[in-house]
Design an enzyme around this catalytic site. Sequence first.
Site, PDB file in Angstrom:
ATOM      1  N   PHE A 108       0.843  -1.198   0.000  1.00  0.00           N
ATOM      2  CA  PHE A 108       0.000   0.000   0.000  1.00  0.00           C
ATOM      3  C   PHE A 108       0.876   1.244   0.000  1.00  0.00           C
ATOM      4  CE2 PHE A 108      -3.944   2.137   1.881  1.00  0.00           C
ATOM      5  CZ  PHE A 108      -4.615   2.062   0.676  1.00  0.00           C
ATOM      6  N   THR A 113       3.874  -4.842  -3.483  1.00  0.00           N
ATOM      7  CA  THR A 113       4.914  -4.610  -2.472  1.00  0.00           C
ATOM      8  C   THR A 113       6.225  -4.271  -3.206  1.00  0.00           C
ATOM      9  OG1 THR A 113       5.502  -6.959  -2.388  1.00  0.00           O
ATOM     10  CG2 THR A 113       3.858  -6.207  -0.803  1.00  0.00           C
ATOM     11  N   LYS A 172       8.357  -7.158  -9.569  1.00  0.00           N
ATOM     12  CA  LYS A 172       9.098  -7.993 -10.535  1.00  0.00           C
ATOM     13  C   LYS A 172       9.871  -9.113  -9.865  1.00  0.00           C
ATOM     14  CE  LYS A 172       9.863  -3.588 -12.725  1.00  0.00           C
ATOM     15  NZ  LYS A 172       9.663  -2.722 -11.560  1.00  0.00           N
ATOM     16  N   GLY A 205       8.195  10.358  -7.362  1.00  0.00           N
ATOM     17  CA  GLY A 205       7.657   9.054  -6.951  1.00  0.00           C
ATOM     18  C   GLY A 205       7.883   7.975  -7.986  1.00  0.00           C
ATOM     19  N   GLU A 210      12.598   3.621  -7.853  1.00  0.00           N
ATOM     20  CA  GLU A 210      12.336   2.474  -6.986  1.00  0.00           C
ATOM     21  C   GLU A 210      12.610   2.872  -5.530  1.00  0.00           C
ATOM     22  OE1 GLU A 210      11.486  -0.912  -8.154  1.00  0.00           O
ATOM     23  OE2 GLU A 210      10.992   0.422  -9.798  1.00  0.00           O
ATOM     24  N   ASP A 247      16.565  -2.403 -12.912  1.00  0.00           N
ATOM     25  CA  ASP A 247      15.131  -2.377 -13.224  1.00  0.00           C
ATOM     26  C   ASP A 247      14.913  -2.641 -14.719  1.00  0.00           C
ATOM     27  OD1 ASP A 247      12.287  -1.691 -12.493  1.00  0.00           O
ATOM     28  OD2 ASP A 247      12.665  -0.115 -13.970  1.00  0.00           O
ATOM     29  N   LYS A 252      13.013  -5.917 -16.429  1.00  0.00           N
ATOM     30  CA  LYS A 252      11.913  -5.817 -17.405  1.00  0.00           C
ATOM     31  C   LYS A 252      12.268  -6.541 -18.711  1.00  0.00           C
ATOM     32  CE  LYS A 252      10.210  -1.496 -15.453  1.00  0.00           C
ATOM     33  NZ  LYS A 252      10.442  -0.051 -15.361  1.00  0.00           N
TER      34      LYS A 252
HETATM   35  N1  HSE Z   1      11.384   2.918 -11.196  1.00  0.00           N
HETATM   36  C1  HSE Z   1      10.704   2.578 -12.401  1.00  0.00           C
HETATM   37  C2  HSE Z   1      10.942   3.643 -13.462  1.00  0.00           C
HETATM   38  C3  HSE Z   1       9.226   2.423 -12.196  1.00  0.00           C
HETATM   39  O1  HSE Z   1      11.621   4.610 -13.175  1.00  0.00           O
HETATM   40  O2  HSE Z   1      10.468   3.466 -14.569  1.00  0.00           O
HETATM   41  C4  HSE Z   1       8.877   1.028 -11.768  1.00  0.00           C
HETATM   42  O3  HSE Z   1       9.334   0.060 -12.663  1.00  0.00           O
END
Ligand code: HSE
Length: 350
Positions: free
Chosen positions: A11, A100, A129, A211, A214, A225, A229
Amino acid sequence: MTPIRIIVCGFGNVGRAFVRLIEDKQEELISRYGIAPQIHAVVDISGAAIADPDGLPLDQLRGLMDSGQPIERMASFGRPGMSGAAVLQSIPADVLVEATPTNLVDGEPARTHINAALDKGMDVITANKGPVVLFYKDLQARMQSSGGRLFMSAATAAALPTLDVGKLCTAGARIQAVEGILNGTTNYILTRMGREGCDYATALQAAQDLGIAETDPTLDVEGFDTRNKIILIANQLFDQCLGITDVETVGITGVRREDIEKAQTDGRVIKLIGSVRRENNRLCVKVAPEALEADHPLAGVHLSEKGISFDTDSMGRITVTGGHSSPTGAAAALLKDLIHARCFQTQRQP
Ligand code: HSE
């Protein structure tokens, strides 16, 4: 009208944005899709709130979010200290929304949540992920035996459609290569450094303030990240079972302002690219900063916008851009998967 019983684990920015979208779009979801999502439980790090069989009152939930209080304080429904695993054991539900923070060591607590939900035959819609990158094979086996399904748009660049384009829109075509700007934070930092001469630390702080970074921004700037992906995309679109050690990964921490300026002088732009290519019967998957020519389809993707480009045999090159990183964009991807799961893909996944 079909009610959908949802448990939300996590949350933070994304989980909250998802609940807000569900509240804001209640009437549209009924009139356009005939579905009535109900939030039966929300779990955060401190505890939970549960309302079975009718769902939590969304106006009260919004009031709690606006006041910044933890979920366990929700009047009449709060359960201090109750874990996601306990919630999943104690109430029936149709869908788990897993939001989470990503943990790349053991995938927890998301792994426990996802396993429990799949084993019950639930649909799982994840923004996290960790478990999917670390335990892809195991999750596939669970889905095979339970009939539970896993949807991961929010974990694969969120508001930017990636898997949907690679699986549905290019059906019948052979994808030879995929290139993507898959991380908004790093693209934001590189753009600010290039456009304004902004220093790296200031640009990172601004991305955190938006925001989009990560919880641990190392995941963004070291390229992890993007790697996560591109692993998920390669596994789904190229039928692989890659793990984190299979992808050579270089982030943007070594990119200096001089490098960006030099590229600009040469008419190029530096972007962090995650790519998959078929090369001599093997698949080459990597993440690295690349100096793109100005006419490359991803060269004009700036700030927290993202982009993905598919090179195919029969449809040529297909590029999608946009879907900037934001909590609302990630929540919108969760909602998209929810609608797809309940309205358009009612069969088991292949
Ligand atoms: N931190 C990632 C970004 C968002 O900057 O795209 C979540 O995957």
